[in-house]
Scaffold this active site. Sequence first.
Site, short mmCIF file in Angstrom:
data_model
loop_
_atom_site.label_atom_id
_atom_site.label_comp_id
_atom_site.label_asym_id
_atom_site.label_seq_id
_atom_site.Cartn_x
_atom_site.Cartn_y
_atom_site.Cartn_z
N HIS A 96 -13.61 15.35 -0.01
CA HIS A 96 -13.19 13.94 -0.04
C HIS A 96 -13.64 13.24 1.23
O HIS A 96 -13.54 13.79 2.33
CB HIS A 96 -11.67 13.84 -0.17
N ASP A 175 0.24 7.33 -7.85
CA ASP A 175 -0.74 6.78 -6.90
C ASP A 175 -1.50 5.64 -7.56
O ASP A 175 -1.72 4.59 -6.94
CB ASP A 175 -1.72 7.87 -6.45
N ARG A 182 -0.80 -1.87 -3.45
CA ARG A 182 -1.11 -1.82 -2.01
C ARG A 182 -2.33 -2.68 -1.70
O ARG A 182 -2.39 -3.34 -0.67
CB ARG A 182 -1.38 -0.37 -1.59
N SER A 197 -1.57 9.31 -1.01
CA SER A 197 -2.47 8.87 -2.07
C SER A 197 -3.62 9.86 -2.25
O SER A 197 -3.92 10.31 -3.37
CB SER A 197 -2.99 7.47 -1.71
N LYS A 201 -4.00 13.35 -5.32
CA LYS A 201 -5.10 13.56 -6.27
C LYS A 201 -5.72 14.95 -6.05
O LYS A 201 -6.16 15.60 -7.00
CB LYS A 201 -6.14 12.45 -6.11
N1 URA Z 1 -8.41 6.26 -0.76
C1 URA Z 1 -7.38 6.65 -1.54
O1 URA Z 1 -7.55 7.37 -2.52
N2 URA Z 1 -6.16 6.21 -1.20
C2 URA Z 1 -5.92 5.44 -0.14
O2 URA Z 1 -4.78 5.10 0.11
C3 URA Z 1 -6.99 5.02 0.64
C4 URA Z 1 -8.24 5.46 0.31
#
Ligand code: URA
Length: 451
Positions: A96, A175, A182, A197, A201
């Site tokens: 990521h 999320d 957000r 967040s 995932k």
């Molecule tokens: N990427 C995400 O998946 N969540 C966030 O809060 C910020 C960037």
Amino acid sequence: MSHAGTGTENSGASARIQSSVVDKRAGRSLSGPGIHAVVDDFVHGRVPGYQMAAWLATVACRGLDRTELAALTEAYVAGGERLRLERVGGVVLDKHSTGGVGDKLSLIVVPIVAACDVAVVKMSGRGLGHAGGTVDKLESIPGLRLGLAPEEMYPVVRRVGMTIVSQSAALAPGDDATYALRDVTGTVESIPLIAASIISKKVAVGADGLVLDVKTGTGALIPDHAMATRLAETMLQLAGDFGLRCRGALTDMSQPLGHAVGNALEIKEVLAVLRGEQVPGVWEACLVLARLMLQSADPALTDAEADAKAEKAVASGAAYDRFLAWISAQGGDRRVLEQPALLPGSRHVLPITADRPGWVRTVDPRKVGMAAVHVKAGRLSHSAPLDHGSGVVVARRVGDRVEVGETLAELHYNDGDAGLATRLLTQAFDIDDERPAPPPVIHRVFDSPVR
Ligand code: URA
């Protein structure tokens, strides 16, 4: 499922979230069941968006302790799908990046690692604002399917050792619901909210190892170095709390990554690097990230051994072949990769030149990213259409020498506001009489708290 305040709100849920806001504001810790109830009530439309926005803003201001953060992460995943990566067989890794301008590293690192016989499953998102998204870049490739269901992903990974797909809202419904809120309430840039967040995932994907690329510098989600370091440490600890082995790097986003910024332009740069071109800034970062991934799969590998594997995967053509095999496996037209001139392009190319001699001191990534947005290579709202052929080619990096009239960058465009984009690009470059030290590509590497 509804979370926009559709009239199904109920007074019990409304009272619960109010008291949670009051507790957090007063500095009291929230209980795990309390946090679960808040997220669940919102996901199921029992509380309106304005109450959830107040809750998120209070959390963004007051923070979450380690137990609260784990509870929020769990609440985000609750009721969602989980991947079943045991159906792939062997070690499966995930990667990521917190994103930035010209960040095409995943598209290079994932095929390198897959070519070293370590499988990778990666879910990617779209870009918003100055930062691009991997899904948008890949959509430059005709035919490529990114919205695969899990059942379709497993055979692709078994066959070619990798998959990149678009983020599924089904993986972490909490999320998904709160992220949209957000985004419009100024609560994206909060360390606990970002950490929950992202890691929610990753928990739902459930890979055997995760490598995080946390950017720092003016083009990053969290520009400040100390705060970005804290974000990386928070995510590593949180991943560890879920038993997820995670390593990471704090990488530089104080200037754009590589030359290309924009969708098809970046795909062309990816292909060039996979064919062995050592694009400054890009290759060094890819090597470190590939090293961390290879060592996650085989902790006995030394740095030198891991680097040798990654370098061989590129030099032998195996990583390039893997990328093309993957594109074909998901329906993409590999002819456009073999002949990149067939990728979307632009009718106009406008050079931005130096008006004085000197050394490049700054290449502001936000301004470059916004220049790309104004020619539709990126978007300011989720529904805005993209031009996959437009963008910017950054010709000079921090520490480079330039003479009057030499090209600093090129604006590639078909449409949009080329005048504004040109002004932004001109402002992005700062040229000085003294040669500055170029920033490091990798600021720091973090190890997993889980052994
Ligand atoms: N990427 C995400 O998946 N969540 C966030 O809060 C910020 C960037």
